[in-house]
Design an enzyme around this catalytic site. Structure first.
Site, PDB file in Angstrom:
ATOM      1  N   ILE A  27      -4.846   4.817   7.370  1.00  0.00           N
ATOM      2  CA  ILE A  27      -6.241   4.505   7.681  1.00  0.00           C
ATOM      3  C   ILE A  27      -6.498   4.585   9.174  1.00  0.00           C
ATOM      4  O   ILE A  27      -7.530   5.098   9.624  1.00  0.00           O
ATOM      5  CB  ILE A  27      -6.591   3.115   7.124  1.00  0.00           C
ATOM      6  CG1 ILE A  27      -6.559   3.140   5.585  1.00  0.00           C
ATOM      7  CG2 ILE A  27      -7.963   2.659   7.613  1.00  0.00           C
ATOM      8  CD1 ILE A  27      -6.613   1.769   4.952  1.00  0.00           C
ATOM      9  N   TYR A 176       1.032 -13.061   4.388  1.00  0.00           N
ATOM     10  CA  TYR A 176       0.152 -11.936   4.740  1.00  0.00           C
ATOM     11  C   TYR A 176      -1.307 -12.382   4.746  1.00  0.00           C
ATOM     12  O   TYR A 176      -2.054 -12.073   5.685  1.00  0.00           O
ATOM     13  CB  TYR A 176       0.346 -10.795   3.746  1.00  0.00           C
ATOM     14  CG  TYR A 176      -0.552  -9.605   4.020  1.00  0.00           C
ATOM     15  CD1 TYR A 176      -0.344  -8.792   5.127  1.00  0.00           C
ATOM     16  CD2 TYR A 176      -1.613  -9.294   3.171  1.00  0.00           C
ATOM     17  CE1 TYR A 176      -1.162  -7.713   5.390  1.00  0.00           C
ATOM     18  CE2 TYR A 176      -2.439  -8.208   3.419  1.00  0.00           C
ATOM     19  CZ  TYR A 176      -2.209  -7.415   4.529  1.00  0.00           C
ATOM     20  OH  TYR A 176      -3.031  -6.349   4.789  1.00  0.00           O
TER      21      TYR A 176
END
Length: 314
Positions: A27, A176
């Site tokens: 990305i 995370y």
């Protein structure tokens, strides 16, 4: 049947300097390529110089006149972050766009950075916190738009205030999520402090949805020898145009948030499709975990304490 690429308008960025972390692949590479195609001078701070050079070659194949260059950066090292910030400040060019995109996700076991932080919290959040602080002079000079790339994972779990380094009971997904919640809270607090102290910086949030990238792929440097089942499923769905996005479409929310004249400070942008997993970029409702100003101030103070980095007033 190939899906039709999603199109958005990106303004002319000629004369503007953009810094994109994590732009050597996935990305981040697509974000950098789109900014370069619009005329920005794009700086790619990378850990792996060979991957960075390959990214530059990709960008220049698509945009032969692209102005793009590499700098060294390992977000898991505060010393490396400090060195990059010092380099860019010494170069003296204002930074107009900063997209904090780089990250690591769910290593197979708890790992720590060179500074002793849980790897996801240290890399995804604390590294970017220290980078923004170090770049403050050139961000102010450019009246920069800072866009923080968070994740759908910030809509689950919580900050582990009692043990932010996850020294006890480590859970990869929870850690995370915490790193992305902290990153989002920091981005919102950055906007509040910029307004209060007259820094002239604008800060907002984006998330890419879900797309096939290297986050869940084999990463020997993280101890992950093989692709996860998750990334295999994501690749299959993406190839068939089902539910999730592509790296190209997943890049668009951050590009929109960082460049569109319609993107607003403290607002949140992501894919508009089902479950916000894919589709064209649009404004999103701010996740519940990001709505507390008290939590944002607490993350800021915690980050200063852990890194030893403070934001100056200049």
């Amino acid at each position: 049947m190939p899906r039709t690429p999603i199109q958005i308008d990106v303004p002319d960025l000629a004369g503007r300097r953009a810094v994109v972390t994590g732009a050597s692949d996935g990305i981040g590479l697509r974000i950098a390529a789109r900014l370069a195609a619009a005329g920005a001078e794009v700086v790619l701070p990378v850990r792996n110089a060979a991957k960075g050079q390959s990214a530059i070659e990709t960008i220049r194949r698509e945009s032969p006149a692209a102005q793009v260059s590499l700098r060294d950066l390992d977000l898991s090292s505060l010393d490396s972050v400090s060195q990059l910030a010092a380099t860019l400040v010494a170069e003296g060019d204002p930074v107009h766009v900063l997209i904090d995109n780089a990250g690591v996700m769910t290593p197979p076991s708890r790992q720590v950075t060179v500074d002793g932080f849980e790897s996801q919290f240290g890399t995804n959040h604390l590294g970017h916190f220290a980078l923004v602080a170090g770049l403050l002079p050139v961000l102010r000079a450019g009246r920069a738009q800072v866009t923080s790339q968070i994740s759908v994972a910030a809509n689950s779990h919580a900050m582990n205030w009692a043990d932010p380094n996850w020294e006890h009971g480590w859970n990869g997904m929870r850690a995370y999520s915490q790193s992305k919640i902290a990153m989002g809270l920091f981005a919102l607090e950055l906007q509040r402090r910029s307004e209060a102290l007259g820094w002239g910086i604008t800060s907002n949030l984006a998330h890419p949805g879900v797309a096939p990238t290297s986050l869940l792929a084999a990463r020997p440097e993280l101890g992950r020898a093989d692709d996860t089942m998750g990334v295999r499923v994501i690749r299959l769905l993406s190839a068939r145009g089902i539910l999730v996005g592509t790296p190209e479409s997943a890049a668009l929310p951050a590009v929109y948030a960082a460049t569109s004249p319609d993107a607003m400070p403290s607002h949140f942008y992501g894919p508009s499709g089902a479950g916000h997993l894919g589709g064209a970029p649009a404004e999103q409702r701010l996740y519940s975990r990001l709505q507390s100003e008290a939590d944002a101030g607490r993350v800021w103070a915690l980050s200063e304490e852990m890194t030893g980095v403070a934001f100056g007033a200049v």
